[in-house]
Scaffold this active site. Structure first.
Site, PDB file in Angstrom:
ATOM      1  N   GLU A  30       5.878   9.663  -4.696  1.00 31.67           N
ATOM      2  CA  GLU A  30       5.487  10.275  -3.424  1.00 31.67           C
ATOM      3  C   GLU A  30       6.467  11.395  -3.099  1.00 31.67           C
ATOM      4  OE1 GLU A  30       5.004   7.594  -0.102  1.00 31.67           O
ATOM      5  OE2 GLU A  30       4.563   9.237   1.289  1.00 31.67           O
ATOM      6  N   GLU A 176      -3.530   4.082   3.685  1.00 33.50           N
ATOM      7  CA  GLU A 176      -3.141   3.248   4.847  1.00 33.50           C
ATOM      8  C   GLU A 176      -3.705   3.763   6.175  1.00 33.50           C
ATOM      9  OE1 GLU A 176       1.115   2.470   4.928  1.00 33.50           O
ATOM     10  OE2 GLU A 176       0.977   1.168   3.178  1.00 33.50           O
ATOM     11  N   GLU A 295       0.627  -0.351  -3.825  1.00 33.64           N
ATOM     12  CA  GLU A 295       2.023  -0.285  -3.357  1.00 33.64           C
ATOM     13  C   GLU A 295       2.535  -1.706  -3.262  1.00 33.64           C
ATOM     14  OE1 GLU A 295       3.088   2.104   0.065  1.00 33.64           O
ATOM     15  OE2 GLU A 295       1.512   3.549  -0.386  1.00 33.64           O
TER      16      GLU A 295
HETATM   17  O1  AHR Z   1       6.173   3.627  -0.143  1.00 30.83           O
HETATM   18  C1  AHR Z   1       6.622   4.007   1.117  1.00 30.83           C
HETATM   19  C2  AHR Z   1       5.515   4.080   2.161  1.00 30.83           C
HETATM   20  O2  AHR Z   1       5.065   2.776   2.408  1.00 30.83           O
HETATM   21  C3  AHR Z   1       4.264   4.824   1.781  1.00 30.83           C
HETATM   22  O3  AHR Z   1       4.360   6.196   2.013  1.00 30.83           O
HETATM   23  C4  AHR Z   1       3.235   4.211   2.666  1.00 30.83           C
HETATM   24  O4  AHR Z   1       1.943   4.262   2.121  1.00 30.83           O
HETATM   25  C5  AHR Z   1       3.725   2.803   2.900  1.00 30.83           C
HETATM   26  O5  AHR Z   1       3.717   2.454   4.228  1.00 30.83           O
END
Ligand code: AHR
Length: 507
Positions: A30, A176, A295
């Site tokens: 990210e 999310e 995730e």
């Molecule tokens: O991985 C860190 C963050 O955690 C991501 O950006 C988000 O999707 C999640 O809340």
């Protein structure tokens, strides 16, 4: 020790769960903190290649064995303008990143990401922005990335130096959007409609793309299950997967519950499967929606726990600030091993999973700007699971001594799975002893598997459960050879060290 203190299970090839989809060993890059900048990309670094990628990091990523790599977020994607991230670097705009209160330089973008993924032998998993944007921008990105040529956007890609399409097969429809923190947060109906319309349009370009709809940000969300149900009612025929996210740390110092975090992971998976199948039944559909656990990790979300650096936090809107730089312990590594076991145990429905994230930001790989890259403790269980966890998952139903945890009640001390390589017949058993105080005797009956040789027993455990790897001592924690395990008369016998991750390779 008496036999009731022994954990046991039986393996038999007649009882299997599913082949493992190798994308279960995925990861996540990210635009957050130093994952991209100073992580995978650092043009001035002595190891940087012609594209500015750190080759020391590339080597570690290959060793880690990651497959699908999700990009560019995460929360970041909900403000992402993909056009900013392509074309001549010096002309790319700098933008505010609302998600992480940072400044995004866009010096690393789509083409650089695809180059990175190819160099590590992975597959790209691209997210589209359904926070501040919608259907139009998603299909424009898809055309730019995947169309052969002869249209404005595919020709633009070629003019930018990428004649061949990126051929991105796997796409996330936002990130999310159930979470109030998400830029462009939506209700399940709002998101479900938008995801369905985006999926429909993307399939008009290419009916074979694989699409992931957003599930809940974690199982404790107040809208959990209702969100999945509503979103899937809108999207059931249009998507392939629904996503799950989960992060764990010892809340209120409750270490035993933390070590048992996979209890939550497994119930989360089972609850999402039940919800998805309920929608399928209502729709009288034979189709099954799979799970993309895109995730997952240990993350000290309360800011506690050691960090990679003692530097004070950066000002708001800094470029590549140090954020979420957890420096993992032995305990964290055992939990990560157990989370991998949970994913493998559900390989029949979990077809994609991404450890979040890859470098520096809650990551298995850490870097010093202008300095070395090294393996965090959690690197080791992931690398071993990816290397030896390919094949068919065998059904493991342990009988185990238990202990009581505050959060999950009575929990098995043993957490285990096994994977059989169908070509060679070799079997790897992955096992965690959740007990912090005592060794755990283990007996595995190996039925009809023709296994005669214990090739390796590897252990990750330490007298100091808080031991960590640092830039100055990068190999303080690493797997060591176990002692005393035997394989005779079709039975594997071993003793698992307290709080340990174990890999038994049988041939
Ligand atoms: O991985 C860190 C963050 O955690 C991501 O950006 C988000 O999707 C999640 O809340």
């Amino acid at each position: 020790m008496s036999s009731e203190h022994t954990a046991r299970f039986t393996l038999d090839p007649a009882f299997s769960v599913s082949p493992v989809d190798e994308r279960i060993f995925g990861s996540f890059v990210e635009h957050l903190g130093r994952c991209v900048y100073e992580g995978v990309y650092e043009p001035g670094h002595e190891s940087a290649d012609e594209a500015g990628l750190r080759t020391d990091v590339l080597e570690l990523v290959r060793e880690l064995g990651v497959t699908a790599i999700r990009y560019p977020g995460g929360n970041f994607v909900s403000g992402y303008k993909w056009e900013d991230s392509v074309g001549p670097r010096d002309e790319r705009p700098r933008r505010l990143d609302l998600a992480w209160k940072s400044t995004e330089s866009n010096r690393f973008g789509l083409s650089e990401f695809v180059d990175f993924v190819r160099k590590v032998g992975g597959t790209p998993m691209m997210a589209v922005n359904l926070g501040t944007r919608g259907v139009g921008e998603a299909i424009e990105l898809q055309e730019y990335a995947n169309h052969q040529g002869g249209t404005a956007l595919s020709d633009l890609r070629a003019a930018h130096g990428d004649k061949d399409p990126f051929d991105i097969r796997l796409w996330c429809l936002g990130n999310e959007l159930d979470g109030p923190w998400q830029t462009g947060h939506k209700t399940a109906d709002e998101y479900g409609r938008l995801a369905a319309e985006t999926a429909r349009a993307m399939r008009q370009i290419d009916p074979d793309v694989e699409l992931v709809a957003c599930g809940s940000s974690n199982q404790a969300m107040p809208t959990f299950a209702a969100w999945e149900s509503t979103v899937l009612e809108h999207t059931y025929d249009l998507v392939d997967h629904i996503s799950l996210h989960a992060y764990y740390y010892p809340r209120d110092g409750d270490v035993d519950s933390f070590i048992a975090s996979a209890v939550d992971t497994e119930s989360f998976i089972e609850n999402v499967v039940a919800t998805a199948d309920h929608v399928g039944a209502k729709l009288k559909s034979d189709k099954r929606i799979n799970l993309s656990f895109d995730e997952w990790n240990v993350w000290y979300q309360d800011g506690s726990g050691p960090k990679l650096s003692d530097e004070p936090p950066s000002e708001d809107w800094a470029e590549a600030p140090r954020l979420l730089e957890d420096n993992y312990t032995v305990t964290d590594a055992v939990v990560v091993g157990s989370l991998l076991i949970a994913l493998l145990r559900h390989a029949d429905r979990v077809k994609v999973a991404c450890q979040a994230q890859l470098v520096n930001v809650i990551a298995p790989i850490a870097t010093v700007p202008g300095g070395p890259a090294w393996r965090q403790t959690i690197f080791h269980p992931f690398a071993q699971a990816s290397r030896h966890g390919r094949g068919t998952v065998l059904d493991v139903r342990p009988q185990s001594p238990t202990h009581t945890t505050a959060k999950y009640g009575e929990v098995d001390l043993l957490h285990a799975t096994a994977v059989r390589d169908e070509e060679t017949g070799a079997v790897t058993v992955f096992a965690v002893n959740r007990g912090r105080e005592s060794e755990l005797p283990l007996e595995v009956a190996l039925n009809n598997l023709g296994l005669t040789e214990l090739v390796e027993h590897s252990v990750l455990a330490d007298a100091d459960p808080d031991a960590r790897n640092t830039a100055d001592d990068p190999d303080r924690v690493a797997p060591h050879a176990g002692t005393g395990a035997t394989l005779a008369d079709g039975v594997l016998k071993a003793t698992l060290e307290p709080l340990s991750w174990n890999v038994f390779r049988l041939a």
